[in-house]
Design an enzyme around this catalytic site. Structure first.
Site, PDB file in Angstrom:
ATOM      1  CB  CYS A  24      -0.932  -4.306  -3.639  1.00  0.00           C
ATOM      2  SG  CYS A  24       0.442  -4.188  -4.787  1.00  0.00           S
ATOM      3  N   GLY A  63      -2.363  -0.518   3.894  1.00  0.00           N
ATOM      4  CA  GLY A  63      -2.317   0.535   2.881  1.00  0.00           C
ATOM      5  C   GLY A  63      -1.434   0.043   1.752  1.00  0.00           C
ATOM      6  CD  GLU A 110       6.208 -11.289  -9.006  1.00  0.00           C
ATOM      7  OE1 GLU A 110       6.678 -11.574 -10.111  1.00  0.00           O
ATOM      8  OE2 GLU A 110       6.479 -11.904  -7.958  1.00  0.00           O
TER       9      GLU A 110
HETATM   10  C1  UDX Z   1       0.857  -7.175  -0.814  1.00  0.00           C
HETATM   11  C2  UDX Z   1       0.834  -8.718  -0.802  1.00  0.00           C
HETATM   12  O1  UDX Z   1       1.346  -9.192   0.438  1.00  0.00           O
HETATM   13  C3  UDX Z   1       1.648  -9.254  -1.957  1.00  0.00           C
HETATM   14  O2  UDX Z   1       1.589 -10.666  -1.983  1.00  0.00           O
HETATM   15  C4  UDX Z   1       1.100  -8.668  -3.230  1.00  0.00           C
HETATM   16  O3  UDX Z   1       1.855  -9.113  -4.339  1.00  0.00           O
HETATM   17  C5  UDX Z   1       1.092  -7.147  -3.185  1.00  0.00           C
HETATM   18  O4  UDX Z   1       0.372  -6.704  -2.039  1.00  0.00           O
HETATM   19  P1  UDX Z   1       2.611  -5.299  -0.034  1.00  0.00           P
HETATM   20  O5  UDX Z   1       1.653  -4.271  -0.565  1.00  0.00           O
HETATM   21  O6  UDX Z   1       4.057  -5.152  -0.310  1.00  0.00           O
HETATM   22  O7  UDX Z   1       2.190  -6.755  -0.584  1.00  0.00           O
HETATM   23  O8  UDX Z   1       2.405  -5.294   1.542  1.00  0.00           O
HETATM   24  P2  UDX Z   1       2.064  -6.331   2.713  1.00  0.00           P
HETATM   25  O9  UDX Z   1       3.294  -6.804   3.344  1.00  0.00           O
HETATM   26  O10 UDX Z   1       1.099  -7.347   2.233  1.00  0.00           O
HETATM   27  O11 UDX Z   1       1.325  -5.335   3.731  1.00  0.00           O
HETATM   28  C6  UDX Z   1       0.150  -4.647   3.335  1.00  0.00           C
HETATM   29  C7  UDX Z   1      -0.339  -3.733   4.413  1.00  0.00           C
HETATM   30  O12 UDX Z   1      -0.933  -4.486   5.469  1.00  0.00           O
HETATM   31  C8  UDX Z   1       0.717  -2.849   5.087  1.00  0.00           C
HETATM   32  O13 UDX Z   1       0.196  -1.544   5.226  1.00  0.00           O
HETATM   33  C9  UDX Z   1       0.939  -3.515   6.430  1.00  0.00           C
HETATM   34  O14 UDX Z   1       1.364  -2.609   7.401  1.00  0.00           O
HETATM   35  C10 UDX Z   1      -0.449  -4.047   6.729  1.00  0.00           C
HETATM   36  N1  UDX Z   1      -0.474  -5.183   7.662  1.00  0.00           N
HETATM   37  C11 UDX Z   1       0.152  -6.351   7.338  1.00  0.00           C
HETATM   38  C12 UDX Z   1      -1.152  -5.081   8.877  1.00  0.00           C
HETATM   39  O15 UDX Z   1      -1.738  -4.033   9.182  1.00  0.00           O
HETATM   40  N2  UDX Z   1      -1.179  -6.147   9.727  1.00  0.00           N
HETATM   41  C13 UDX Z   1      -0.569  -7.323   9.432  1.00  0.00           C
HETATM   42  O16 UDX Z   1      -0.648  -8.248  10.241  1.00  0.00           O
HETATM   43  C14 UDX Z   1       0.123  -7.433   8.209  1.00  0.00           C
END
Ligand code: UDX
Length: 446
Positions: A269, A266, A154
């Site tokens: 995942c 953070g 997923e």
């Molecule tokens: C992630 C993956 O995107 C997803 O495909 C997978 O299934 C699960 O892990 P998610 O944990 O929901 O999803 O968060 P995501 O939107 O990927 O953001 C992860 C972290 O990165 C957040 O803390 C966000 O603030 C940070 N981030 C994201 C940044 O610091 N800079 C960015 O440019 C993008």
């Protein structure tokens, strides 16, 4: 065609998958060992914040297509298609993934399966797990060889979970090439509507499917740490990382998405997945290939320390007795998830250095309080900033982007703001007399 299925695990992944499969017209039974969670979902209440999910949940409960239970017996009786969507957290004191929950679903379900069935794993697991689980399943079940286990990772993002499940970029299905191969036709039936929309379904072997998920998350983490490393260089060179990101992002080979410098990644995942990936690579003799992920992790953690330093500088060199207003606690906006949240980690570090910290998050106050009860919590941004020597914006909620600086000016002790997500209109804050500092952006405006 309607498929009858059970979905094991009703957290972010499982609850969303169950509700979305019912939305596609299937008959779905959500299963969890947590009776409280099941009672809440059965009553149409999602126990976490996920936009759009409550509506889909309620609609499908009403139609009768979606039900919930704690009974594995009921699930085994009801369905011959089973999805595994339980968590695979980081093991305590180790990098490796804890597979207890996935194994427990297999061990509890297997003895109850008497006839042919297909089991799809959705959880993120170390490469090699699916093959092992398939053998375990057949060994422990009276149905034996009539069972097929496939892996269907997923990719959903919190905050967009419904959209990502119903309209994904792609779907991946790992099948066991030693089996009969019904899993592919079952999956094509389940996802027919999505496939008809033109979403690609990549059919692979089990190991590749498992790796696709970890590789995708490792790439995203690397992209974020790359831009955060550039932020460090920009800070040293008095350059601007946001302009740099825009400029390199125009190159289609690079792309602007996931190039936002800030307090880093953070959540439940990315951090644990890159660590589990390193651990697994070590086990299979490929550890050298992933040593760079250790640096990705280091760069990410260093951002948190840097923001604490910036706060200390802003209050004159010592946090002792300072008052800090923190806006944002969730690991990202549109989520109430605080697992490994940079915002909360920073809030905690600042408090441990003797400051009085008040946090406000539009959705995550309650979850934050549960793991960090000693921090102060406010009901609004204004309340969190009352008497503050400096304000830190650590999650880029829309509510914070739209904050009117003048609405806070009268309540703070000093007009100082640290924008940990580079999400505020810096010119506007500066024009109104605030000392503004972002991540990897120039300290003084021109
Ligand atoms: C992630 C993956 O995107 C997803 O495909 C997978 O299934 C699960 O892990 P998610 O944990 O929901 O999803 O968060 P995501 O939107 O990927 O953001 C992860 C972290 O990165 C957040 O803390 C966000 O603030 C940070 N981030 C994201 C940044 O610091 N800079 C960015 O440019 C993008």
């Amino acid at each position: 065609m309607t498929v009858r299925m059970a979905v094991f695990g009703t957290g972010y992944l499982g609850a969303t998958h169950a509700a979305c499969m019912a939305e596609l017209g299937h008959e779905v039974l959500g299963v969890d060992v947590d009776g409280e969670k099941i009672a809440s979902l059965a009553a149409g209440k999602v126990p976490f914040y996920e936009p759009g999910l409550p509506e889909i949940l309620q609609r499908n409960i009403k139609s009768g297509r979606l039900r919930f239970t704690t009974s594995y017996e009921e699930a085994a009786e009801f369905a011959d298609v089973h999805f595994i969507g339980v968590g695979t957290p980081q093991r305590k004191g180790e990098f490796a993934a804890d597979l207890t929950y996935v194994e427990s679903v297999i061990d509890t379900l297997a003895p109850l399966l008497k006839d042919a069935a297909t089991i799809f794993g959705k959880s993120t697991v170390p490469v090699g797990t699916a093959k092992r689980l398939g053998e375990r399943l057949r060994r422990k079940s009276p149905a034996g060889d009539a069972l097929e286990l496939a892996w269907n990772p997923e990719f959903l993002r919190e905050g967009y979970a419904v959209q990502d499940t119903l309209h994904p970029d792609r779907m991946v299905l790992g099948i066991d090439d030693t089996r009969s191969g019904v899993a592919e036709s079952v999956a094509r039936e389940i996802y027919a509507q999505i496939i008809d929309e033109g979403v690609p379904l990549l059919v692979t072997d089990l190991a590749t499917a498992e790796l696709v998920k970890t590789a995708a998350n490792a790439f995203l983490a690397t992209k974020i740490s790359f831009i955060n490393a550039m932020a460090e260089v920009c800070e040293a060179a008095d350059a601007d990382v946001t302009v740099l990101a825009d400029a390199i992002g125009y190159d289609a080979r690079i792309g602007r998405r996931f190039l936002n410098a800030g307090v880093g990644f953070g959540g439940g995942c990315l951090p644990k997945d890159i660590r589990a990936f390193m651990a697994r690579a070590g086990e299979i003799g490929a550890d050298e290939a992933l040593t760079f992920l250790r640096e990705v992790d280091n760069i990410n953690m260093r951002r948190r320390t840097r923001v604490v330093e910036m706060a200390r500088e802003a209050v004159g060199g010592s946090l002792l007795g300072a008052r800090i207003g923190i806006l944002g606690a969730a690991f990202k906006p549109d989520s109430d998830d605080v697992r490994d949240s940079p915002a909360l980690n920073i809030a905690g570090q600042i408090q441990l250095q003797g400051a009085s910290v008040t946090v406000y998050d539009p959705k995550a106050n309650e979850n934050s309080r549960a793991i960090f009860p000693t921090l102060g919590y406010a009901k609004s941004a204004e309340e969190a900033c009352a008497g503050a020597d400096v304000i830190l914006v650590l999650t880029e909620w829309d509510e914070f982007r739209k904050l009117e600086p003048s609405s806070l000016a009268h309540t703070v002790r000093q007009k100082k703001v640290i924008d940990g997500r580079n999400c505020l209109d810096s010119a506007r804050w500066r024009d109104l007399g605030w000392e503004y500092r972002g991540i990897g952006v120039r300290v003084h405006s021109d």
